[in-house]
Design a protein around this motif. Structure first.
Motif, PDB file in Angstrom:
ATOM      1  N   THR A 113       0.828  -1.224   0.059  1.00  0.00           N
ATOM      2  CA  THR A 113       0.105  -0.087   0.019  1.00  0.00           C
ATOM      3  C   THR A 113       0.805   1.272   0.002  1.00  0.00           C
ATOM      4  O   THR A 113       1.630   1.426   0.702  1.00  0.00           O
ATOM      5  CB  THR A 113      -0.828  -0.173   1.099  1.00  0.00           C
ATOM      6  OG1 THR A 113      -1.731  -1.103   1.312  1.00  0.00           O
ATOM      7  CG2 THR A 113      -1.666   1.346   1.229  1.00  0.00           C
ATOM      8  N   ASP A 138      -1.997   4.875  -3.234  1.00  0.00           N
ATOM      9  CA  ASP A 138      -3.350   4.521  -2.872  1.00  0.00           C
ATOM     10  C   ASP A 138      -3.997   5.636  -1.977  1.00  0.00           C
ATOM     11  O   ASP A 138      -5.291   5.585  -2.042  1.00  0.00           O
ATOM     12  CB  ASP A 138      -3.180   3.231  -1.827  1.00  0.00           C
ATOM     13  CG  ASP A 138      -2.719   2.109  -2.856  1.00  0.00           C
ATOM     14  OD1 ASP A 138      -3.382   1.341  -3.272  1.00  0.00           O
ATOM     15  OD2 ASP A 138      -1.508   1.738  -2.651  1.00  0.00           O
ATOM     16  N   ARG A 139      -3.131   6.519  -1.599  1.00  0.00           N
ATOM     17  CA  ARG A 139      -4.000   7.614  -0.697  1.00  0.00           C
ATOM     18  C   ARG A 139      -2.932   8.731  -0.726  1.00  0.00           C
ATOM     19  O   ARG A 139      -1.674   8.681  -0.629  1.00  0.00           O
ATOM     20  CB  ARG A 139      -4.590   7.329   0.519  1.00  0.00           C
ATOM     21  CG  ARG A 139      -3.539   6.886   1.633  1.00  0.00           C
ATOM     22  CD  ARG A 139      -4.115   6.560   2.854  1.00  0.00           C
ATOM     23  NE  ARG A 139      -3.203   6.107   3.888  1.00  0.00           N
ATOM     24  CZ  ARG A 139      -3.192   6.451   4.950  1.00  0.00           C
ATOM     25  NH1 ARG A 139      -4.191   6.891   5.589  1.00  0.00           N
ATOM     26  NH2 ARG A 139      -2.171   5.931   5.857  1.00  0.00           N
ATOM     27  N   ARG A 163      -8.273   8.686  -5.984  1.00  0.00           N
ATOM     28  CA  ARG A 163      -7.569   8.459  -4.951  1.00  0.00           C
ATOM     29  C   ARG A 163      -7.996   8.993  -3.651  1.00  0.00           C
ATOM     30  O   ARG A 163      -8.439  10.300  -3.980  1.00  0.00           O
ATOM     31  CB  ARG A 163      -6.096   8.197  -5.041  1.00  0.00           C
ATOM     32  CG  ARG A 163      -5.571   7.416  -6.198  1.00  0.00           C
ATOM     33  CD  ARG A 163      -5.595   5.809  -6.022  1.00  0.00           C
ATOM     34  NE  ARG A 163      -4.903   5.380  -7.135  1.00  0.00           N
ATOM     35  CZ  ARG A 163      -5.426   4.837  -8.414  1.00  0.00           C
ATOM     36  NH1 ARG A 163      -6.659   5.470  -8.656  1.00  0.00           N
ATOM     37  NH2 ARG A 163      -4.767   4.328  -9.265  1.00  0.00           N
TER      38      ARG A 163
END
Length: 217
Positions: A113, A138-139, A163
């Motif tokens: 991640t 992912d973020r 995202r």
């Protein structure tokens, strides 16, 4: 007389908290703020250093000495953007961070991640980098993010992939108004990005607050 640009290789520096390897489940790319020495950011993020998490802290390419307090070694700061002519810096930072990410992630499991954290001007740098869509993530966490006026914030955010974005802001008066999270949240909503705003209001904002305000997985 006009300046002429010339592209040449640069030697960049970065720091790691953790070690690459098969046990890594999360990789965080953490971009420092203006006038913030990277070792000071490292010290604030120590609480996030766990066996399954690798923190990568790149230093901006424009280094300079900060005023000395007369104690200890001289502190070194770095800027992501030059005043007045940002385009070469934006190209350089994107190439730099894409190359660094590729090298770091090659030594990690393929399903890690990826979180990108940008503090202050590092938030603008992170958004411009990720808007190029050459590095998967992912973020994104924008911590008291400040966009220089030369950067079109709305256009940059609209270029980001879809995202999740977490905006962390403060109500402390000493912080710049540009870092207020409400306007940034509005721009993220307009860009169609899933975003949420969280405030840290007790005392000076520290990145260690991420441990309690932001889910780590």
């Amino acid at each position: 007389m006009q300046p002429i640009t010339f592209t040449t290789p640069r030697t960049a520096r970065y720091y790691l908290l953790g070690e690459s390897g098969p046990a890594i489940q999360q990789v965080w790319f953490c971009l420092h703020g203006e006038n913030q020495p990277v070792p000071e950011l490292v010290a604030q993020l120590v609480a996030l250093d766990t066996p399954e998490r690798l923190l990568v802290l790149p230093e901006a390419l424009s280094r300079y000495g900060l005023p000395s307090d007369g104690q200890g070694p001289r502190r070194i700061g770095a800027d992501w953007f030059a005043v007045g002519d940002l385009m070469p810096d934006l190209t350089d930072l994107s190439n730099y961070l894409d190359s660094l990410a590729a090298e770091v992630l090659a030594a990690c499991p393929p399903d890690v991640t990826i979180t990108v954290l940008g503090c202050g001007h590092g938030g603008a740098a992170a958004a411009r980098w990720l808007a190029g869509q050459r590095t998967h993530y992912d973020r994104l966490i924008l911590y008291a993010a400040v966009f220089p006026p030369e950067i079109d914030r709305r256009a940059t955010l609209k270029a980001l992939p879809t995202r999740p974005v977490t905006v962390i802001a403060t109500t402390i008066d000493s912080y710049k108004l540009e870092a207020d999270g409400r306007a940034l949240l509005d721009d993220l909503d307009e860009a169609g990005l899933p975003a949420r705003l969280q405030y840290v209001s007790e005392g000076p904002v520290t990145l260690a607050a991420l441990g309690s305000t932001t889910p780590l997985r």
